[in-house]
Motif scaffolding. Sequence first.
Motif, PDB file in Angstrom:
ATOM      1  N   LEU A  94       2.508   1.145  -3.672  1.00  0.00           N
ATOM      2  CA  LEU A  94       2.514   1.548  -5.080  1.00  0.00           C
ATOM      3  C   LEU A  94       1.493   0.752  -5.884  1.00  0.00           C
ATOM      4  CD1 LEU A  94       6.382   1.793  -5.649  1.00  0.00           C
ATOM      5  CD2 LEU A  94       4.785   3.709  -5.456  1.00  0.00           C
ATOM      6  N   LEU A  95       1.470  -0.557  -5.653  1.00  0.00           N
ATOM      7  CA  LEU A  95       0.554  -1.421  -6.399  1.00  0.00           C
ATOM      8  C   LEU A  95      -0.902  -1.138  -6.037  1.00  0.00           C
ATOM      9  CD1 LEU A  95       2.671  -4.681  -6.133  1.00  0.00           C
ATOM     10  CD2 LEU A  95       2.103  -3.489  -8.263  1.00  0.00           C
ATOM     11  N   LYS A  96      -1.141  -0.747  -4.792  1.00  0.00           N
ATOM     12  CA  LYS A  96      -2.507  -0.403  -4.372  1.00  0.00           C
ATOM     13  C   LYS A  96      -3.028   0.802  -5.156  1.00  0.00           C
ATOM     14  CE  LYS A  96      -5.041   1.154  -0.261  1.00  0.00           C
ATOM     15  NZ  LYS A  96      -5.384   2.484  -0.755  1.00  0.00           N
ATOM     16  N   SER A 124      -0.625  -8.044  -3.670  1.00  0.00           N
ATOM     17  CA  SER A 124      -0.851  -6.728  -4.269  1.00  0.00           C
ATOM     18  C   SER A 124      -0.811  -6.806  -5.786  1.00  0.00           C
ATOM     19  CB  SER A 124       0.201  -5.736  -3.754  1.00  0.00           C
ATOM     20  OG  SER A 124       0.109  -5.588  -2.351  1.00  0.00           O
ATOM     21  N   LEU A 125       0.081  -7.641  -6.329  1.00  0.00           N
ATOM     22  CA  LEU A 125       0.111  -7.868  -7.776  1.00  0.00           C
ATOM     23  C   LEU A 125      -1.181  -8.522  -8.256  1.00  0.00           C
ATOM     24  CD1 LEU A 125       3.787  -9.092  -8.275  1.00  0.00           C
ATOM     25  CD2 LEU A 125       2.765  -7.096  -9.383  1.00  0.00           C
ATOM     26  N   GLY A 162      -7.403  -9.446   7.128  1.00  0.00           N
ATOM     27  CA  GLY A 162      -8.749  -8.911   7.270  1.00  0.00           C
ATOM     28  C   GLY A 162      -8.825  -7.428   6.956  1.00  0.00           C
ATOM     29  N   VAL A 163      -7.830  -6.676   7.403  1.00  0.00           N
ATOM     30  CA  VAL A 163      -7.770  -5.237   7.102  1.00  0.00           C
ATOM     31  C   VAL A 163      -7.613  -5.020   5.600  1.00  0.00           C
ATOM     32  CG1 VAL A 163      -6.399  -3.141   7.418  1.00  0.00           C
ATOM     33  CG2 VAL A 163      -6.887  -4.612   9.381  1.00  0.00           C
ATOM     34  N   TRP A 164      -6.787  -5.860   4.979  1.00  0.00           N
ATOM     35  CA  TRP A 164      -6.575  -5.768   3.523  1.00  0.00           C
ATOM     36  C   TRP A 164      -7.890  -5.995   2.787  1.00  0.00           C
ATOM     37  CZ3 TRP A 164      -7.144  -8.443  -0.972  1.00  0.00           C
ATOM     38  CH2 TRP A 164      -6.346  -8.067  -2.049  1.00  0.00           C
ATOM     39  N   ARG A 199     -13.788  -1.370   0.510  1.00  0.00           N
ATOM     40  CA  ARG A 199     -13.992   0.089   0.435  1.00  0.00           C
ATOM     41  C   ARG A 199     -13.618   0.617  -0.943  1.00  0.00           C
ATOM     42  NH1 ARG A 199     -12.310   0.897   6.352  1.00  0.00           N
ATOM     43  NH2 ARG A 199     -10.205   0.524   5.591  1.00  0.00           N
ATOM     44  N   ARG A 200     -12.458   0.171  -1.447  1.00  0.00           N
ATOM     45  CA  ARG A 200     -11.986   0.670  -2.741  1.00  0.00           C
ATOM     46  C   ARG A 200     -12.877   0.215  -3.892  1.00  0.00           C
ATOM     47  NH1 ARG A 200      -7.724  -1.683  -4.111  1.00  0.00           N
ATOM     48  NH2 ARG A 200      -7.120  -2.934  -2.311  1.00  0.00           N
TER      49      ARG A 200
END
Length: 348
Positions: A16-18, A50-51, A109-111, A117-118
Amino acid sequence: MHKSSILPNNFTFPFLLKSLADSHDFKQGQCLHTHVLKLGHLYDIYVHNSLLNVYASCGRMEFCRQVFDEMPQRDVVSWTMQYAGVVPNHVTMVNALAACANFGALEMGVWIHDFIRRSGWELDVILGTSLIDMYGKCGRIEEGLAVFNSMKEKNTFTWNALIKGLALAKNGKETFGWFKRMEQEGIRVDEVTLVSVLNACSHSGLVDIGRQIFLSLSDGKYGFLPGVKHYACMIDLLARSGYLEDALKCLREMPYEPTKAIWGSLLAGGKTHGNLELSEFAARKLVELEPGNSAYYVLLSNIYAEMGRWNDVEKVRGMMKQRDLKKDLGCSSVEFEPSDQVTQLLAQ
């Protein structure tokens, strides 16, 4: 979900936060932050990160700082988001990816890759190489290949990161294939490249290819001569494959003092291929190199036991007692949620 009386959990909030970070929705981010507090997810590091991402993407660094200060634990992502009180840039992300690579922190790392990308950042040669290195060291070489193929510009370091990742995945033939492609495209091969390729040959049993590369290196094809790491890889390749005499010949011709890794390769090769005399010789050399390391005495004692030389077993144990050395306990660590709780298991 709310109407069905199903409560969101620590896996729900990051998604949701993303979406709110993507849309830079500060008000909705604050609303979700309130729900995080009400439902008691204060101790989940992924929710906290995420926050941080929401507040950073909205440019509200005062809130970002407040969340950061209240975090009971922080990881490389947390520090990256908070670094110098600004939204992360290329430099902070490169440093964060290096930390992820060194600690095997794949999820982090994926995050970070997702954040890149975003944010619409272009994968320049430094950032792209850092991603490839992280994926390779974390065992996700397919993702590393995808990053490599998407990059417009590459240099020797980029190719090395890819080849090293393939070598770590023990894919010798594919590693050699990319190495040949590197040469064909005119990319400069350096010492690191050849260590990775020889290491891949060693773990895949590609003796002829390894010999060919080492011979070319010794003949000056690449503009430098073999270093101790190249010799170590070659000796390991020969010892693993049962060419023990050739491994010893390589050792004698080497213009360097043998390292622990080299003696370890000969010890393992001797045990695997039934030459316990060689293993004994290598174990003795390891004891000489590190007389305070009890593990080497145990190895030597076990070799003597396997050979039925019980008097020598007692002599080694006597040496350990005389030098006040004890056999190290076997140890395993298991991490439970929350991630700051680690249980250690010891084997007597």
